[in-house]
Enzyme design. Structure first.
Site, PDB file in Angstrom:
ATOM      1  N   HIS A  53       0.855  -1.195   0.000  1.00 39.24           N
ATOM      2  CA  HIS A  53       0.000   0.000   0.000  1.00 39.24           C
ATOM      3  C   HIS A  53       0.889   1.242   0.000  1.00 39.24           C
ATOM      4  CE1 HIS A  53      -3.462   2.275   2.272  1.00 39.24           C
ATOM      5  NE2 HIS A  53      -3.159   2.830   1.116  1.00 39.24           N
ATOM      6  N   HIS A  58      -6.142   4.382  -6.047  1.00 40.31           N
ATOM      7  CA  HIS A  58      -7.070   5.201  -5.248  1.00 40.31           C
ATOM      8  C   HIS A  58      -6.411   6.545  -5.001  1.00 40.31           C
ATOM      9  CE1 HIS A  58      -4.629   2.935  -2.360  1.00 40.31           C
ATOM     10  NE2 HIS A  58      -4.631   4.061  -1.657  1.00 40.31           N
ATOM     11  N   PRO A 109      -8.308  -1.397   3.343  1.00 44.03           N
ATOM     12  CA  PRO A 109      -7.518  -1.803   4.507  1.00 44.03           C
ATOM     13  C   PRO A 109      -8.074  -1.269   5.827  1.00 44.03           C
ATOM     14  CG  PRO A 109      -6.439   0.009   3.386  1.00 44.03           C
ATOM     15  CD  PRO A 109      -7.698  -0.268   2.625  1.00 44.03           C
ATOM     16  N   GLY A 110      -7.731  -1.991   6.909  1.00 44.35           N
ATOM     17  CA  GLY A 110      -8.179  -1.567   8.246  1.00 44.35           C
ATOM     18  C   GLY A 110      -7.053  -0.901   8.991  1.00 44.35           C
ATOM     19  N   MET A 144      -2.926  -2.100  11.063  1.00 44.90           N
ATOM     20  CA  MET A 144      -1.890  -3.138  11.095  1.00 44.90           C
ATOM     21  C   MET A 144      -2.326  -4.387  11.873  1.00 44.90           C
ATOM     22  SD  MET A 144       0.995  -1.595  13.624  1.00 44.90           S
ATOM     23  CE  MET A 144       1.340  -0.090  12.749  1.00 44.90           C
ATOM     24  N   HIS A 152     -11.910   4.541   1.160  1.00 41.31           N
ATOM     25  CA  HIS A 152     -10.647   3.878   0.852  1.00 41.31           C
ATOM     26  C   HIS A 152     -10.165   2.984   1.993  1.00 41.31           C
ATOM     27  CE1 HIS A 152      -6.507   3.084   0.569  1.00 41.31           C
ATOM     28  NE2 HIS A 152      -6.079   4.165   1.155  1.00 41.31           N
ATOM     29  N   GLY A 153     -10.370   3.408   3.237  1.00 41.58           N
ATOM     30  CA  GLY A 153      -9.892   2.627   4.374  1.00 41.58           C
ATOM     31  C   GLY A 153     -10.707   2.958   5.604  1.00 41.58           C
ATOM     32  N   ALA A 154     -10.206   2.516   6.760  1.00 43.48           N
ATOM     33  CA  ALA A 154     -10.930   2.784   8.000  1.00 43.48           C
ATOM     34  C   ALA A 154     -11.023   4.293   8.252  1.00 43.48           C
ATOM     35  CB  ALA A 154     -10.212   2.106   9.156  1.00 43.48           C
ATOM     36  N   GLY A 155      -9.961   5.003   7.928  1.00 43.87           N
ATOM     37  CA  GLY A 155      -9.942   6.444   8.196  1.00 43.87           C
ATOM     38  C   GLY A 155      -9.509   6.712   9.626  1.00 43.87           C
TER      39      GLY A 155
HETATM   40  N1  LIG Z   1      -3.613  -3.035   6.330  1.00 45.98           N
HETATM   41  C1  LIG Z   1      -3.214  -1.887   6.901  1.00 45.98           C
HETATM   42  N2  LIG Z   1      -3.978  -0.780   6.720  1.00 45.98           N
HETATM   43  C2  LIG Z   1      -3.579   0.340   7.313  1.00 45.98           C
HETATM   44  C3  LIG Z   1      -2.436   0.408   8.098  1.00 45.98           C
HETATM   45  N3  LIG Z   1      -2.307   1.676   8.556  1.00 45.98           N
HETATM   46  C4  LIG Z   1      -3.345   2.361   8.042  1.00 45.98           C
HETATM   47  N4  LIG Z   1      -4.126   1.570   7.300  1.00 45.98           N
HETATM   48  C5  LIG Z   1      -5.337   1.891   6.531  1.00 45.98           C
HETATM   49  O1  LIG Z   1      -4.966   2.580   5.340  1.00 45.98           O
HETATM   50  C6  LIG Z   1      -5.689   3.782   5.220  1.00 45.98           C
HETATM   51  C7  LIG Z   1      -4.717   4.918   4.935  1.00 45.98           C
HETATM   52  O2  LIG Z   1      -4.573   5.012   3.627  1.00 45.98           O
HETATM   53  P1  LIG Z   1      -3.799   6.254   2.994  1.00 45.98           P
HETATM   54  O3  LIG Z   1      -3.820   5.934   1.555  1.00 45.98           O
HETATM   55  O4  LIG Z   1      -4.577   7.460   3.376  1.00 45.98           O
HETATM   56  O5  LIG Z   1      -2.439   6.215   3.614  1.00 45.98           O
HETATM   57  C8  LIG Z   1      -6.307   4.095   6.564  1.00 45.98           C
HETATM   58  O6  LIG Z   1      -7.599   4.636   6.432  1.00 45.98           O
HETATM   59  C9  LIG Z   1      -6.309   2.785   7.276  1.00 45.98           C
HETATM   60  O7  LIG Z   1      -7.580   2.190   7.200  1.00 45.98           O
HETATM   61  C10 LIG Z   1      -1.659  -0.786   8.266  1.00 45.98           C
HETATM   62  O8  LIG Z   1      -0.619  -0.822   8.944  1.00 45.98           O
HETATM   63  N5  LIG Z   1      -2.082  -1.905   7.653  1.00 45.98           N
HETATM   64 MN   LIG Z   2      -3.952   4.610   0.308  1.00 47.20          MN
END
Ligand SMILES: Nc1nc2c(ncn2[C@@H]2O[C@H](COP(=O)(O)O)[C@@H](O)[C@H]2O)c(=O)[nH]1
Ligand SMILES: [Mn+2]
EC number: 6.5.1.8
Length: 226
Positions: free
Chosen positions: A15, A98, A130-131, A133, A154-157
């Protein structure tokens, strides 16, 4: 997932973006847009634009797309190197651009969709959300919901900034949660402690009308940039 029977698999998720190069491209063309729009009040200079019917705008678009391909190529190399060193051949790969802009048709009109903190979720489009680590990441299938312009989170935020996380947590807090959740962290800073993020399961439940979960990654070994 199509072509993959239900089961338990070993997965590698990487990522990252262009590691700063895309940001430099954006900075260059933002400065150019400002210069080309001297009529804008100083406070609104950051809203300056480059028309896509101009040479400068077309050049910016091409440079941005190049940065997207550069990022994707970096991931392909990382995955090939890791798979090669393990002597394994991937059964399925998903590449998930993304934080990027796309030219798409919505409601019969061609528009530019800029997904910042968001990821494409068009019908049958596969992606990864992604969530943290220690929390799951999900392989998702987009449902093509027009209400979100075919996008999902995109992710948990975050629930707090990197600065706040650095001030609030100690290495021992991170070590405690890693031990509890059975995750080995090769390297990583306190700005990305799991406690700095929202609950990914709640985030997934809130976007059940945007994506369908087709796979769940449970982190076991994690390496962050620092
Ligand atoms: N699988 C993992 N996901 C992670 C980790 N640290 C954060 N996150 C997730 O990624 C997005 C951040 O995305 P970005 O493109 O803005 O950098 C964040 O919302 C988390 O959900 C991890 O160590 N492992
Ligand atoms: Mn990202």
């Amino acid at each position: 997932m199509p072509g993959l029977p239900e089961g338990t698999y070993l997965a590698l998720m990487s990522h990252s973006g262009s590691r700063g190069t895309g940001g430099e491209v954006a900075k260059h063309y933002s400065a150019l847009a400002r210069r080309l729009h001297p009529e804008l009040p100083r406070a609104l200079g950051h809203l300056a634009w480059l028309g896509l019917d101009t040479d400068e705008g077309r050049e910016y678009w091409a440079a941005m797309e190049l940065m997207g391909r550069y990022s994707a190529a970096s991931h392909a190399l990382i995955h090939a190197a890791v798979a090669g060193s393990l002597g394994l051949t991937p059964m399925r790969s998903i590449e998930n651009h993304h934080n990027f802009a796309w030219r798409e048709i919505h409601d019969g009109r061609e528009v530019i969709v800029h997904r910042k903190g968001a990821t494409p979720a068009g019908r049958d489009v596969y992606g990864i959300i992604p969530g943290t680590m220690v929390d799951p990441a999900f392989v998702v299938e987009g449902l093509g919901n027009p209400m979100s312009l075919c996008s999902a989170a995109h992710g948990a935020g975050r629930v707090m900034s990197r600065k706040e996380a650095l001030a609030r947590f100690r290495r021992s807090d991170l070590e405690h949660v890693l031990k509890e959740r059975g995750v080995r962290l090769l390297s990583g800073g306190l700005d990305e402690v799991p406690m700095a993020y929202k609950d990914i399961r709640e985030v997934m439940a809130a976007q059940a009308d945007l994506v369908r979960i087709r796979g769940t990654f449970l982190p076991r070994i994690v390496k962050m940039a620092k």
